[in-house]
Design a protein around this motif. Structure first.
Motif, PDB file in Angstrom:
ATOM      1  N   VAL A 246       7.881 -57.713 -29.365  1.00 49.32           N
ATOM      2  CA  VAL A 246       9.030 -57.708 -28.455  1.00 49.32           C
ATOM      3  C   VAL A 246      10.331 -57.849 -29.240  1.00 49.32           C
ATOM      4  CG1 VAL A 246      10.211 -59.024 -26.637  1.00 49.32           C
ATOM      5  CG2 VAL A 246       7.772 -58.495 -26.424  1.00 49.32           C
ATOM      6  N   SER A 247      10.348 -58.759 -30.220  1.00 50.86           N
ATOM      7  CA  SER A 247      11.547 -58.961 -31.037  1.00 50.86           C
ATOM      8  C   SER A 247      11.921 -57.684 -31.792  1.00 50.86           C
ATOM      9  CB  SER A 247      11.310 -60.110 -32.017  1.00 50.86           C
ATOM     10  OG  SER A 247      12.391 -60.246 -32.902  1.00 50.86           O
ATOM     11  N   ASP A 248      10.939 -57.055 -32.434  1.00 46.98           N
ATOM     12  CA  ASP A 248      11.205 -55.817 -33.182  1.00 46.98           C
ATOM     13  C   ASP A 248      11.652 -54.693 -32.255  1.00 46.98           C
ATOM     14  OD1 ASP A 248      10.679 -56.835 -35.701  1.00 46.98           O
ATOM     15  OD2 ASP A 248       8.636 -56.052 -35.816  1.00 46.98           O
ATOM     16  N   ALA A 249      10.987 -54.572 -31.110  1.00 41.37           N
ATOM     17  CA  ALA A 249      11.346 -53.497 -30.176  1.00 41.37           C
ATOM     18  C   ALA A 249      12.746 -53.701 -29.609  1.00 41.37           C
ATOM     19  CB  ALA A 249      10.306 -53.411 -29.062  1.00 41.37           C
ATOM     20  N   LYS A 250      13.110 -54.950 -29.327  1.00 41.65           N
ATOM     21  CA  LYS A 250      14.477 -55.226 -28.853  1.00 41.65           C
ATOM     22  C   LYS A 250      15.503 -54.858 -29.916  1.00 41.65           C
ATOM     23  CE  LYS A 250      13.808 -58.954 -25.492  1.00 41.65           C
ATOM     24  NZ  LYS A 250      14.020 -60.398 -25.243  1.00 41.65           N
ATOM     25  N   ASP A 251      15.225 -55.201 -31.172  1.00 38.17           N
ATOM     26  CA  ASP A 251      16.131 -54.819 -32.263  1.00 38.17           C
ATOM     27  C   ASP A 251      16.261 -53.304 -32.341  1.00 38.17           C
ATOM     28  OD1 ASP A 251      16.605 -57.445 -32.932  1.00 38.17           O
ATOM     29  OD2 ASP A 251      15.373 -57.426 -34.761  1.00 38.17           O
ATOM     30  N   ALA A 252      15.135 -52.614 -32.191  1.00 31.68           N
ATOM     31  CA  ALA A 252      15.157 -51.152 -32.258  1.00 31.68           C
ATOM     32  C   ALA A 252      15.987 -50.568 -31.111  1.00 31.68           C
ATOM     33  CB  ALA A 252      13.734 -50.598 -32.224  1.00 31.68           C
ATOM     34  N   VAL A 253      15.838 -51.118 -29.907  1.00 30.37           N
ATOM     35  CA  VAL A 253      16.634 -50.650 -28.761  1.00 30.37           C
ATOM     36  C   VAL A 253      18.120 -50.833 -29.048  1.00 30.37           C
ATOM     37  CG1 VAL A 253      17.236 -51.110 -26.345  1.00 30.37           C
ATOM     38  CG2 VAL A 253      14.826 -51.010 -27.039  1.00 30.37           C
ATOM     39  N   ASN A 254      18.478 -51.956 -29.635  1.00 25.86           N
ATOM     40  CA  ASN A 254      19.883 -52.254 -29.910  1.00 25.86           C
ATOM     41  C   ASN A 254      20.458 -51.455 -31.073  1.00 25.86           C
ATOM     42  OD1 ASN A 254      20.085 -54.154 -27.838  1.00 25.86           O
ATOM     43  ND2 ASN A 254      19.334 -55.807 -29.133  1.00 25.86           N
ATOM     44  N   GLU A 255      19.620 -51.092 -32.045  1.00 25.71           N
ATOM     45  CA  GLU A 255      20.112 -50.444 -33.270  1.00 25.71           C
ATOM     46  C   GLU A 255      20.054 -48.927 -33.236  1.00 25.71           C
ATOM     47  OE1 GLU A 255      19.289 -53.852 -36.637  1.00 25.71           O
ATOM     48  OE2 GLU A 255      17.674 -52.454 -36.212  1.00 25.71           O
ATOM     49  N   LEU A 256      19.124 -48.373 -32.469  1.00 22.41           N
ATOM     50  CA  LEU A 256      18.957 -46.924 -32.461  1.00 22.41           C
ATOM     51  C   LEU A 256      19.875 -46.270 -31.431  1.00 22.41           C
ATOM     52  CD1 LEU A 256      15.062 -46.757 -32.772  1.00 22.41           C
ATOM     53  CD2 LEU A 256      16.757 -46.266 -34.559  1.00 22.41           C
ATOM     54  N   GLU A 257      20.150 -44.995 -31.658  1.00 21.12           N
ATOM     55  CA  GLU A 257      21.002 -44.213 -30.764  1.00 21.12           C
ATOM     56  C   GLU A 257      20.124 -43.370 -29.839  1.00 21.12           C
ATOM     57  OE1 GLU A 257      24.308 -44.337 -30.560  1.00 21.12           O
ATOM     58  OE2 GLU A 257      24.372 -45.861 -32.133  1.00 21.12           O
ATOM     59  N   PRO A 258      20.664 -42.997 -28.668  1.00 18.20           N
ATOM     60  CA  PRO A 258      19.933 -42.051 -27.811  1.00 18.20           C
ATOM     61  C   PRO A 258      19.775 -40.713 -28.537  1.00 18.20           C
ATOM     62  CG  PRO A 258      21.758 -43.082 -26.625  1.00 18.20           C
ATOM     63  CD  PRO A 258      21.925 -43.437 -28.075  1.00 18.20           C
ATOM     64  N   PRO A 259      18.827 -39.890 -28.114  1.00 17.88           N
ATOM     65  CA  PRO A 259      18.655 -38.587 -28.776  1.00 17.88           C
ATOM     66  C   PRO A 259      19.909 -37.739 -28.638  1.00 17.88           C
ATOM     67  CG  PRO A 259      17.391 -38.702 -26.746  1.00 17.88           C
ATOM     68  CD  PRO A 259      17.897 -40.073 -27.005  1.00 17.88           C
ATOM     69  N   ALA A 260      20.275 -37.070 -29.722  1.00 22.06           N
ATOM     70  CA  ALA A 260      21.474 -36.232 -29.704  1.00 22.06           C
ATOM     71  C   ALA A 260      21.249 -34.970 -28.879  1.00 22.06           C
ATOM     72  CB  ALA A 260      21.871 -35.870 -31.129  1.00 22.06           C
ATOM     73  N   LYS A 261      20.014 -34.486 -28.874  1.00 17.74           N
ATOM     74  CA  LYS A 261      19.705 -33.268 -28.129  1.00 17.74           C
ATOM     75  C   LYS A 261      18.217 -33.242 -27.829  1.00 17.74           C
ATOM     76  CE  LYS A 261      19.005 -30.503 -32.302  1.00 17.74           C
ATOM     77  NZ  LYS A 261      19.331 -29.269 -33.002  1.00 17.74           N
ATOM     78  N   PHE A 262      17.846 -32.354 -26.917  1.00 16.22           N
ATOM     79  CA  PHE A 262      16.443 -32.147 -26.578  1.00 16.22           C
ATOM     80  C   PHE A 262      16.076 -30.708 -26.926  1.00 16.22           C
ATOM     81  CE2 PHE A 262      17.856 -35.657 -23.991  1.00 16.22           C
ATOM     82  CZ  PHE A 262      16.774 -36.516 -23.973  1.00 16.22           C
ATOM     83  N   PRO A 263      14.876 -30.373 -27.363  1.00 19.16           N
ATOM     84  CA  PRO A 263      13.798 -31.311 -27.640  1.00 19.16           C
ATOM     85  C   PRO A 263      14.120 -32.194 -28.840  1.00 19.16           C
ATOM     86  CG  PRO A 263      13.176 -29.137 -28.396  1.00 19.16           C
ATOM     87  CD  PRO A 263      14.480 -28.986 -27.673  1.00 19.16           C
ATOM     88  N   GLN A 264      13.480 -33.360 -28.898  1.00 17.73           N
ATOM     89  CA  GLN A 264      13.751 -34.318 -29.957  1.00 17.73           C
ATOM     90  C   GLN A 264      12.999 -33.959 -31.228  1.00 17.73           C
ATOM     91  OE1 GLN A 264      13.647 -38.486 -28.596  1.00 17.73           O
ATOM     92  NE2 GLN A 264      13.552 -37.670 -26.523  1.00 17.73           N
ATOM     93  N   THR A 265      13.423 -34.595 -32.325  1.00 26.54           N
ATOM     94  CA  THR A 265      12.851 -34.286 -33.634  1.00 26.54           C
ATOM     95  C   THR A 265      11.580 -35.071 -33.940  1.00 26.54           C
ATOM     96  OG1 THR A 265      14.129 -36.045 -34.682  1.00 26.54           O
ATOM     97  CG2 THR A 265      15.156 -33.866 -34.561  1.00 26.54           C
TER      98      THR A 265
END
Length: 199
Positions: free
Chosen positions: A143-162
């Motif tokens: 949960v701690s790692d996933a919360k950090d990832a949610v806070n640090e990562l950006e939404p996808p710039a475009k679809f389909p994703q890489t």
């Protein structure tokens, strides 16, 4: 290069995921090959019949490749602070590495329960040989790692994703963890953030 290397074990984890996860469900069934079954068939049947042991190659492969991904993620997480790269890149790489570490531990804890939990680079024998950590503590780290990832990562710039971890992927991972823990209101809150990301 390091972050690409941390993704690489997922190929093997996901190949074996069918056998170690789906074969335990009622989504699949095996067809016995007859009297002359090879070891691979027997191992698959054993998983489906809940008779697999520690010598089962598919189970061992899931364990090995998941920990390989965790080890490579730990190298990144531990190395980032000392690197001379832009803060935005540090944040992105840390988020991706924490997403991968959480994903691998989530796979392992559901299959095995209590686990040895490595959160730093293993550099000595004493670092390697650690006791199992309770499943509750492993889930807390996920949960701690996933919360950090949610806070640090950006939404996808475009679809389909890489295929690179994004805020959306981390949000879904965290929602999945909360669903396993029956934390329904938190699942709903997370899922309701996805439309704004373009999903």
């Amino acid at each position: 290069s390091a972050i690409v290397a941390a993704y690489a074990p997922l190929r093997d984890v996901l190949v074996n995921d069918y056998f170690t996860s789906e074969m335990h469900s009622d989504n699949t069934i095996y067809q016995p090959p007859g009297n002359n079954a090879g070891t691979a068939y027997v191992y698959r049947e054993n998983i489906s019949d809940f008779m697999n042991t520690s010598v089962n190659d598919y189970v061992n492969a899931t364990w090995q490749h998941s920990y390989e991904g965790i080890s490579r993620s730990n190298i990144i997480i531990q190395s980032i602070p000392g690197t001379d790269i832009p803060d935005s890149a540090k944040k992105d790489f840390d988020g991706q590495a924490k997403f991968l570490r959480a994903l691998n531990y989530f796979k392992l804890v559901r299959l095995f329960g209590a686990l040895p939990m490595y959160l730093k680079v293993v550099s000595t024998a004493s670092d390697a040989f650690i006791p199992r950590t309770s499943a509750d503590s492993v889930y807390a780290q996920i949960v701690s790692d996933a919360k950090d990832a949610v806070n640090e990562l950006e939404p996808p710039a475009k679809f389909p994703q890489t295929g690179v971890a994004t805020k959306g992927a981390a949000t879904m991972l965290l929602a999945d963890v909360y669903a396993v823990q029956k934390r329904w209101s938190e699942v709903e809150n997370l899922l309701n953030t996805l439309p704004a990301m373009g999903y």
